[in-house]
Write an enzyme that holds these catalytic residues in place. Structure first.
Site, mmCIF file in Angstrom:
data_model
loop_
_atom_site.group_PDB
_atom_site.id
_atom_site.type_symbol
_atom_site.label_atom_id
_atom_site.label_comp_id
_atom_site.label_asym_id
_atom_site.label_seq_id
_atom_site.Cartn_x
_atom_site.Cartn_y
_atom_site.Cartn_z
ATOM 1 N N ALA A 35 -34.568 45.762 72.736
ATOM 2 C CA ALA A 35 -36.018 45.669 72.927
ATOM 3 C C ALA A 35 -36.801 45.196 71.716
ATOM 4 C CB ALA A 35 -36.542 47.041 73.342
ATOM 5 N N CYS B 114 -32.463 33.526 74.170
ATOM 6 C CA CYS B 114 -33.240 32.406 73.628
ATOM 7 C C CYS B 114 -32.269 31.388 73.042
ATOM 8 C CB CYS B 114 -34.258 32.883 72.610
ATOM 9 S SG CYS B 114 -33.557 33.853 71.267
ATOM 10 N N ASP C 137 -32.446 41.422 77.140
ATOM 11 C CA ASP C 137 -32.732 40.270 76.272
ATOM 12 C C ASP C 137 -31.627 40.256 75.224
ATOM 13 O OD1 ASP C 137 -33.930 38.226 74.907
ATOM 14 O OD2 ASP C 137 -35.608 39.400 74.160
ATOM 15 N N PRO D 23 -38.359 43.290 68.431
ATOM 16 C CA PRO D 23 -39.547 44.047 68.003
ATOM 17 C C PRO D 23 -40.545 44.364 69.116
ATOM 18 C CG PRO D 23 -39.823 41.747 67.417
ATOM 19 C CD PRO D 23 -38.459 41.878 68.043
ATOM 20 N N ASP E 197 -32.897 49.879 71.199
ATOM 21 C CA ASP E 197 -32.365 48.854 70.298
ATOM 22 C C ASP E 197 -31.445 49.521 69.286
ATOM 23 O OD1 ASP E 197 -33.389 45.733 69.745
ATOM 24 O OD2 ASP E 197 -32.384 46.679 68.030
HETATM 25 C C1 LIG Z 1 -33.290 38.810 71.164
HETATM 26 S S1 LIG Z 1 -33.572 40.219 70.213
HETATM 27 C C2 LIG Z 1 -34.666 41.140 71.220
HETATM 28 C C3 LIG Z 1 -36.096 40.660 71.248
HETATM 29 C C4 LIG Z 1 -36.981 41.606 72.038
HETATM 30 N N1 LIG Z 1 -36.512 41.798 73.396
HETATM 31 C C5 LIG Z 1 -38.425 41.134 72.111
HETATM 32 O O1 LIG Z 1 -38.853 40.608 73.117
HETATM 33 O O2 LIG Z 1 -39.164 41.335 71.127
HETATM 34 C C6 LIG Z 1 -32.052 41.062 70.441
HETATM 35 C C7 LIG Z 1 -32.029 42.513 69.958
HETATM 36 O O3 LIG Z 1 -30.778 43.077 70.358
HETATM 37 C C8 LIG Z 1 -30.488 44.143 69.460
HETATM 38 N N2 LIG Z 1 -29.075 44.486 69.681
HETATM 39 C C9 LIG Z 1 -27.975 43.790 69.333
HETATM 40 N N3 LIG Z 1 -26.862 44.405 69.748
HETATM 41 C C10 LIG Z 1 -27.258 45.531 70.393
HETATM 42 C C11 LIG Z 1 -26.563 46.603 71.035
HETATM 43 N N4 LIG Z 1 -25.227 46.624 71.101
HETATM 44 N N5 LIG Z 1 -27.294 47.600 71.589
HETATM 45 C C12 LIG Z 1 -28.644 47.584 71.503
HETATM 46 N N6 LIG Z 1 -29.360 46.601 70.897
HETATM 47 C C13 LIG Z 1 -28.665 45.597 70.355
HETATM 48 C C14 LIG Z 1 -30.862 43.556 68.120
HETATM 49 O O4 LIG Z 1 -31.107 44.575 67.180
HETATM 50 C C15 LIG Z 1 -32.127 42.746 68.465
HETATM 51 O O5 LIG Z 1 -33.279 43.490 68.180
#
Ligand SMILES: C[S@@+](CC[C@H](N)C(=O)[O-])C[C@H]1O[C@@H](n2cnc3c(N)ncnc32)[C@H](O)[C@@H]1O
Length: 415
Positions: A231, A346, A293, A233, A251
């Site tokens: 989720a 993305c 996401d 930032p 997250d």
């Molecule tokens: C694409 S970014 C999310 C952007 C966010 N959805 C937004 O709209 O602002 C992907 C996120 O996945 C988190 N992440 C990566 N691996 C993860 C896991 N195994 N479990 C939970 N979060 C994870 C990262 O810390 C990062 O914040």
């Protein structure tokens, strides 16, 4: 006593040198500076990275040997300031030379920088120099999907940078001068975001028009239980919360969740926040909807993150595609029978989008796509939706494209 102000050019050179050494722009530490100075440094660094090959062409003939990375970065920043941003050469050359002279480490390069930047200022044909190309491995993979013409159009969009897109809270207004784009609002590039009207009062948040589509696609209803996995930032968390859903935002990264908390506080929205690994966490109850996401190569965001091509490696993509599939399989298990899930990345690479969903459909009996048409982008063969950086946002679009995203709405019916 007032502290001497940091020079945006020096900060920009630190950023560019940091990226060349393999750092992500957002993670390079900078000395203390006012937000306006940081914003200017950021803009200069982004411009230097978007024109990296061009600055090489301009500077190389005047360099007898490669200077230290920090000095080369300062020359690149000075060059784009003069040739791309149209700053008067006199001021740029003097300021760059003065900053080098004042530094113990790079003082000896001041004379050379003076001579080279004066030559650079006389360069003719800057606008005709070839645009910045993607790294070979990524270019080859994208060409196989979008063709040479498609890749060139994407590179043109990268070179142009990105406007400032805002997601506006229901009932609030966009700042004056913003134009509608999809379901978002667009302001021309530049300026300090936190100084814009409506920022402090939490009327809107910064989010690319394409990045706002996945939460729109999930179409949550007031009172529905929604899991926003990955989720932080929080751009999408805020959309879901603003629509009246009961959101759990999860997250892995505590520092990124701190930003999510700040964003929720500023916009006056609420969500339950969980810091956990989605692969090992289980919700206390099944939910109506999930937004996944997934972490990805972020190759759809190079317009605003021109440091990515310097940092990303093919091996990252292999690792990420495995993680995406595992996250998707796990997230489907969190849904109530008949629940729905939006998967998005993305990324411009089909391995992280179209191919993920095609494979998930074969792995999960009862899973189907149900993605309706969205205001920007196009439908894909397996039932998802794709946006590209070179997409036009309207018939007389002058404001540039949108981020490259993939998204699909999935429904999981009991079998
Ligand atoms: C694409 S970014 C999310 C952007 C966010 N959805 C937004 O709209 O602002 C992907 C996120 O996945 C988190 N992440 C990566 N691996 C993860 C896991 N195994 N479990 C939970 N979060 C994870 C990262 O810390 C990062 O914040």
């Amino acid at each position: 006593m007032p502290q001497p102000q940091a020079d945006p050019r020096q900060l920009a050179a630190l950023l560019v040198a940091g990226v060349v050494e393999g750092g992500m722009l957002s993670e390079i530490p900078l000395p203390q500076a006012e937000p306006a100075v940081r914003a200017r440094a950021q803009r200069l660094a982004l411009t230097a990275l978007r024109n990296f090959a061009r600055t090489e062409t301009v500077l190389k003939p005047w360099l007898r040997r490669e200077p230290q990375p920090e000095v080369m970065a300062a020359l690149r920043v000075g060059t784009v300031e003069m040739l791309e941003l149209g700053a008067p050469p006199h001021g740029v050359v003097n300021a760059t030379v003065k900053a080098l002279r004042a530094s113990r480490e790079f003082g000896a390069a001041a004379g050379m920088a003076n001579a080279v930047l004066r030559r650079a200022s006389e360069f003719e044909g800057w606008a005709e120099l070839p645009q910045q190309k993607l790294p070979g491995w990524l270019r080859r993979r994208l060409r196989a999907v979008y063709g040479e013409e498609g890749v060139q159009a994407i590179e043109t969009a990268h070179q142009a940078g990105a406007a400032l897109d805002l997601t506006v809270k229901p009932g609030a207004s966009a700042p004056e001068g913003a134009e509608p784009v999809g379901g978002s609002w667009r302001l021309p590039l530049g300026g300090q975001v936190s100084a814009l009207p409506g920022f402090a009062t939490g009327d809107w948040w910064v989010q690319d028009a394409a990045a706002a589509l996945p939460a729109t696609l999930l179409a949550v209803q007031p009172g529905e239980t929604v899991l926003d996995l990955c989720a932080a930032p929080g751009g999408k968390t805020m959309q879901l919360a603003a629509a009246g859903a009961q959101v759990t935002a999860l997250d892995l990264s505590e520092p990124r969740l701190t930003r999510l908390r700040e964003n929720l506080a500023r916009t006056g929205l609420s969500a339950e926040i969980v810091c956990a690994d989605a692969l090992h966490w289980t919700p206390p109850a099944l939910v109506d909807a999930v937004l996944l996401d997934a972490p990805c190569s972020a190759t759809g965001t190079i317009r605003r993150h021109p440091d990515l091509p310097f940092v990303r490696k093919p091996a990252d993509v292999e690792e990420l595609t495995k993680l995406q599939a595992d996250l998707l399989d796990r997230a489907l298990g969190f849904l109530k029978p008949g629940g729905r899930l939006v998967y998005c990345t993305c990324s411009l690479l089909p391995d992280e989008g179209e191919a993920q969903i095609a494979a998930a459909l074969t792995r999960h009996p009862g899973l189907r796509t149900d993605t309706p048409a969205l205001p920007l982008g196009r439908a894909t063969a397996e039932g998802g939706w794709r946006t590209r950086p070179d997409d036009k946002t309207g018939p007389d679009d002058q404001s540039g494209g949108i981020d490259g995203f993939y998204m699909a709405l999935l429904r999981h019916d009991p079998v």
